[in-house]
Design an enzyme around this catalytic site. Structure first.
Site, PDB file in Angstrom:
ATOM      1  N   ARG A 135      40.569  -6.640  17.861  1.00 39.05           N
ATOM      2  CA  ARG A 135      40.609  -7.512  16.689  1.00 39.05           C
ATOM      3  C   ARG A 135      42.057  -7.703  16.280  1.00 39.05           C
ATOM      4  NH1 ARG A 135      42.249  -3.509  13.033  1.00 39.05           N
ATOM      5  NH2 ARG A 135      41.411  -1.462  13.537  1.00 39.05           N
ATOM      6  N   GLY A 137      40.938   6.290  10.776  1.00 37.68           N
ATOM      7  CA  GLY A 137      41.410   7.674  10.657  1.00 37.68           C
ATOM      8  C   GLY A 137      40.310   8.673  10.328  1.00 37.68           C
TER       9      GLY A 137
HETATM   10  P1  ADP Z   1      44.810  -1.040  11.770  1.00 40.78           P
HETATM   11  O1  ADP Z   1      45.202  -0.358  13.002  1.00 40.78           O
HETATM   12  O2  ADP Z   1      44.559  -2.502  11.868  1.00 40.78           O
HETATM   13  O3  ADP Z   1      45.632  -0.652  10.634  1.00 40.78           O
HETATM   14  P2  ADP Z   1      42.852   0.608  10.570  1.00 40.78           P
HETATM   15  O4  ADP Z   1      42.070   1.525  11.411  1.00 40.78           O
HETATM   16  O5  ADP Z   1      43.872   1.168   9.685  1.00 40.78           O
HETATM   17  O6  ADP Z   1      43.399  -0.459  11.561  1.00 40.78           O
HETATM   18  O7  ADP Z   1      41.834  -0.264   9.720  1.00 40.78           O
HETATM   19  C1  ADP Z   1      42.103  -1.547   9.237  1.00 40.78           C
HETATM   20  C2  ADP Z   1      41.464  -1.740   7.929  1.00 40.78           C
HETATM   21  O8  ADP Z   1      40.065  -1.717   8.046  1.00 40.78           O
HETATM   22  C3  ADP Z   1      41.841  -0.705   6.924  1.00 40.78           C
HETATM   23  O9  ADP Z   1      41.940  -1.275   5.658  1.00 40.78           O
HETATM   24  C4  ADP Z   1      40.696   0.288   7.034  1.00 40.78           C
HETATM   25  O10 ADP Z   1      40.504   1.015   5.858  1.00 40.78           O
HETATM   26  C5  ADP Z   1      39.541  -0.623   7.344  1.00 40.78           C
HETATM   27  N1  ADP Z   1      38.585  -0.009   8.226  1.00 40.78           N
HETATM   28  C6  ADP Z   1      38.815   0.575   9.389  1.00 40.78           C
HETATM   29  N2  ADP Z   1      37.690   1.004   9.958  1.00 40.78           N
HETATM   30  C7  ADP Z   1      36.713   0.674   9.113  1.00 40.78           C
HETATM   31  C8  ADP Z   1      35.301   0.833   9.145  1.00 40.78           C
HETATM   32  N3  ADP Z   1      34.688   1.419  10.142  1.00 40.78           N
HETATM   33  N4  ADP Z   1      34.599   0.357   8.096  1.00 40.78           N
HETATM   34  C9  ADP Z   1      35.231  -0.254   7.067  1.00 40.78           C
HETATM   35  N5  ADP Z   1      36.544  -0.431   7.013  1.00 40.78           N
HETATM   36  C10 ADP Z   1      37.277   0.023   8.007  1.00 40.78           C
HETATM   37  P1  ADP Z   2      41.387   5.462  14.591  1.00 41.59           P
HETATM   38  O1  ADP Z   2      40.337   4.740  15.366  1.00 41.59           O
HETATM   39  O2  ADP Z   2      40.860   6.141  13.405  1.00 41.59           O
HETATM   40  O3  ADP Z   2      42.561   4.574  14.337  1.00 41.59           O
HETATM   41  P2  ADP Z   2      43.050   6.756  16.608  1.00 41.59           P
HETATM   42  O4  ADP Z   2      42.558   7.418  17.820  1.00 41.59           O
HETATM   43  O5  ADP Z   2      43.712   5.440  16.770  1.00 41.59           O
HETATM   44  O6  ADP Z   2      41.858   6.649  15.575  1.00 41.59           O
HETATM   45  O7  ADP Z   2      44.058   7.760  15.882  1.00 41.59           O
HETATM   46  C1  ADP Z   2      44.608   7.468  14.636  1.00 41.59           C
HETATM   47  C2  ADP Z   2      45.818   8.361  14.409  1.00 41.59           C
HETATM   48  O8  ADP Z   2      45.455   9.746  14.441  1.00 41.59           O
HETATM   49  C3  ADP Z   2      46.905   8.234  15.444  1.00 41.59           C
HETATM   50  O9  ADP Z   2      47.785   7.171  15.188  1.00 41.59           O
HETATM   51  C4  ADP Z   2      47.585   9.579  15.368  1.00 41.59           C
HETATM   52  O10 ADP Z   2      48.502   9.628  14.312  1.00 41.59           O
HETATM   53  C5  ADP Z   2      46.447  10.514  15.078  1.00 41.59           C
HETATM   54  N1  ADP Z   2      45.914  11.085  16.318  1.00 41.59           N
HETATM   55  C6  ADP Z   2      44.862  10.651  17.029  1.00 41.59           C
HETATM   56  N2  ADP Z   2      44.655  11.412  18.121  1.00 41.59           N
HETATM   57  C7  ADP Z   2      45.617  12.359  18.104  1.00 41.59           C
HETATM   58  C8  ADP Z   2      45.961  13.455  18.951  1.00 41.59           C
HETATM   59  N3  ADP Z   2      45.264  13.726  20.046  1.00 41.59           N
HETATM   60  N4  ADP Z   2      47.029  14.211  18.608  1.00 41.59           N
HETATM   61  C9  ADP Z   2      47.740  13.958  17.518  1.00 41.59           C
HETATM   62  N5  ADP Z   2      47.479  12.957  16.674  1.00 41.59           N
HETATM   63  C10 ADP Z   2      46.431  12.151  16.965  1.00 41.59           C
END
Ligand code: ADP
Ligand code: ADP
Ligand code: MG
Length: 649
Positions: free
Chosen positions: A302, A174
């Protein structure tokens, strides 16, 4: 399963390059399959649960993740010296680092995940978008130009139409995302997104997407065979998010039209097959709340935090499948054999204080006890300490039922009986999320939390007061300095009709003055509100720093001082239970009554100042004031008898 134990399966020992709940989760499956496990740990984690659960553990560096859990060289070295054949990266940390996957390959270790190339391709959101487009999968309308100038980006934003979202190419968790509502915010958003992305991911490239207003987050669990074949394990809905991070996840997605589900599954498979993906992956989408066209968002190469809800409805173990594939075995399933049944919901339990802007919580656990009958995956146990070095996620709790409502109710009940005492968590906040109408109705979008808790979250006031009341009772029962004395005292006040005791309580949720009514009137009063205490039982732990009390999933760490109490400290030193005694050494600031005056239970007798707090003493029962031995302005020693109350018939 037995295939794992017979040659030529190359995997005998698995090093888990992670910590916390996911490391423990992976070890559970390894153990079931007869595989040996190696844990890695940082100096801060030498007593961590995942270290205890492994067959072997290797320290890979100091507390800082960059020097331990992200230290590729040290981890490869640990794998070699411990005789591991394979490395499971879990999620977070190095799980999406293609250099790590490559380093494993080069060291002759099996990386339990897709190829380093697939990790790299999908690790770039810009590249992933173009792969998706090529595969015929709709992406969020957007603009990517790795080296685009500010003018190009501004032009693209205008063309897309505001509001837009600036996103980091290498983003995750996020981070690196900025909403831009109008053009004059664009420059600032680009600069700060770039800065955050550079600092967090070592890549400051960004791109722009159209901002979808309060969308649903939908995703599909896939499994590729590495040769262009792929299976899907249906979808999950992860729309309950805070700061773009998932909080509650479920499968299947509630209230999803069947034709949308089909689009999702088809898109996910198309993408997975198009890159000949190998292993477990998740294809993420967003969709307008009432829309019917999911847009591709990203692919996570993953295992995902929320994989258990899929396992529950599909009756599979995805970690076992990852291990099978890595060992060169095939998946024992065809698509037709994957038949989802029932409903599953997961909550992420974090060390945080939702009442205080979700500040990270720290401490040491006095108790960790999962609810009976529910799947509880934890990285902490009694005695585990939680600091601020790593992610705040401690555990996840998962329910499964024949339908959504039964899964929801089980999870609420589970959260109410789950005991995690000693470190603040979001447990009660999660209960309130699950109990909110929109969640119960299954009409969640990513706007859910801000709509449900527009002014932030705080616990139910009555629940809190009752819990404080129960804590104050326990304080009396167990005693602060002299348990025997206080127990006697409490028995004494119980025997009197309408007897009361006043306290000042300090806990995670602030300070409160509280009155406990005992005897016939079993109640607690705070801020003018009186609540029945009949049948209110709390679980109480007495620790050196605080008295911990828990009820219905709400836990408080309290410091309690008896503020006004006629009999406090009385039993041990006073001549009779009629004596009003100073609880602490302090200054008598006011005497409200005179000798011979008739008073009722609760009448204010005098006021004292001690330990920077004002304590008021009140009559424990109806009677007549006698033997007043103190005057205003006098300093009195603790346990001095200040006056007496004679009972009148
Ligand atoms: P998921 O879709 O599996 O929930 P998240 O993006 O929420 O994936 O991340 C999974 C876990 O890994 C979370 O606990 C998040 O805080 C951690 N995490 C995600 N990206 C990173 C990163 N780049 N470095 C360290 N921790 C990360
Ligand atoms: P991350 O790699 O941090 O998980 P994502 O692209 O999967 O990033 O986006 C994480 C969350 O952010 C989504 O589940 C959504 O809630 C919000 N988000 C991402 N892109 C958009 C968008 N274009 N418009 C609205 N919400 C978004
Ligand atoms: Mg994501």
């Amino acid at each position: 399963m037995t295939e794992f134990l017979i040659a030529p399966n190359p995997i005998r020992t698995v090093l888990i390059a992670n910590r916390g709940e996911i490391a423990c989760r992976i070890m559970r499956t390894c153990r079931r399959l007869g595989l040996r496990t190696v844990a890695i740990y940082s100096k801060a984690d030498s007593n961590a649960l995942h270290v205890k659960l492994a067959n072997k553990a290797v320290c890979v560096g100091p507390a800082a993740a960059s020097e331990s859990y992200l230290n590729i060289q040290a981890i490869i070295e640990a794998a070699k010296t411990s005789g591991a054949d394979a490395v499971h990266p879990g999620y977070g940390f190095l799980s999406e680092n293609s250099n790590f996957a490559r380093a494993c390959d080069e060291a002759g270790l099996i990386f339990i995940g897709p190829s380093a190339d697939a990790v790299a391709e999908m690790g770039s959101k810009i590249q992933a978008r173009s792969i998706a487009k090529k595969a015929g999968v709709p992406t969020v309308p957007g603009f990517e130009g790795i080296n685009a100038s500010y003018e190009d980006l501004a032009e693209a934003a205008d063309a897309l139409g505001y509001p837009v979202m600036i996103k980091a190419n290498s983003g995750g968790g996020g981070r690196g995302m900025r909403q831009v509502i109008n053009p004059n915010e664009l420059k600032g958003a680009i600069d700060s997104a770039r800065q955050e992305a550079g600092a967090s991911f070592g890549d400051d490239s960004i791109f722009i997407e159209k901002l979808i207003d309060s969308p649903r987050h939908l995703e599909v669990q896939v499994f590729g065979d590495g040769r262009g074949g792929a299976l899907h394990f249906y979808e999950r809905d992860c729309s309950v998010q805070r700061n773009h991070q998932k909080v509650v996840e479920e499968a299947p997605a509630p209230n999803l039209p069947e034709e949308v589900r089909e689009k999702l599954l088809e898109s996910a498979l198309k993408l997975t097959k198009s890159i000949e993906y190998a292993g477990a992956g998740t294809v993420e989408f967003i969709m307008e709340a009432d829309g019917d066209s999911p847009y591709f968002l990203e692919m996570n190469t993953r295992l995902q935090v929320e994989h258990p809800v899929t396992e529950e409805i599909c009756g599979v173990d995805l970690v076992e499948f990852q291990l099978r594939l890595a060992a060169g075995l095939s998946l024992p399933l065809t698509q037709e054999q994957i038949v989802p049944k029932g409903h599953s919901i997961e909550v992420r339990i974090n060390a945080e204080r939702p009442e205080n802007g979700f500040m990270p919580g720290t401490g040491t656990f006095l108790a960790v006890d999962g609810p009976a009958g529910l799947r509880f995956e934890t990285g902490v146990a009694m005695g585990s300490s939680v600091g601020t070095n790593y992610d705040s996620m401690l555990a996840k709790l998962i329910s499964y039922g024949p339908d959504r409502e039964s899964a929801r109710r089980q999870l609420v009940d589970g959260l109410k009986s789950l005991a995690m005492i000693g470190v603040p968590t979001n447990q009660t906040f999660l209960i309130d999320c699950l109990e909110a109408k929109a969640f119960a109705d299954g009409t969640i979008t990513t706007g859910f939390l801000s709509e449900t808790f527009p002014n932030g979250w705080s616990p139910d006031v009555n629940e809190l007061t009752r819990l404080r009341g129960a804590a104050a009772k326990a304080f009396c029962d167990t005693g602060e300095d002299d348990p025997r004395q206080r127990r006697d005292w409490f028995r004494t006040i119980k025997s009197h009709r309408g007897a009361r005791a006043d306290f000042v309580i300090k806990d995670d949720f602030g300070n409160a003055e509280l009155t406990l009514w005992a005897g016939d009137r079993n109640a607690v009063e705070s801020e003018g509100k009186c609540l029945d205490m009949a049948g209110i039982e709390a679980t109480v732990f007495k620790a050196p720093d605080a008295l911990y009390a828990m009820r219905n999933g709400l836990t408080i760490a309290t410091n309690i001082v008896a503020a006004s109490d006629a009999k406090l400290g009385g039993a041990g030193t006073s001549q009779s239970e009629n004596d009003i005694t100073a609880q602490l050494t302090g200054l008598v600031t006011k005497v409200f009554v005179t000798e011979g005056e008739e008073v009722e239970a609760g009448t204010l007798l005098l006021e004292m100042e001690a330990m920077k707090m004002v304590h008021t003493l009140t009559a424990p029962f109806d009677g007549k004031v006698s033997n007043v031995s103190c005057t205003e302005g006098a300093t009195v020693q603790a346990k001095t008898v200040l006056m007496s109350i004679e009972e009148v018939e």
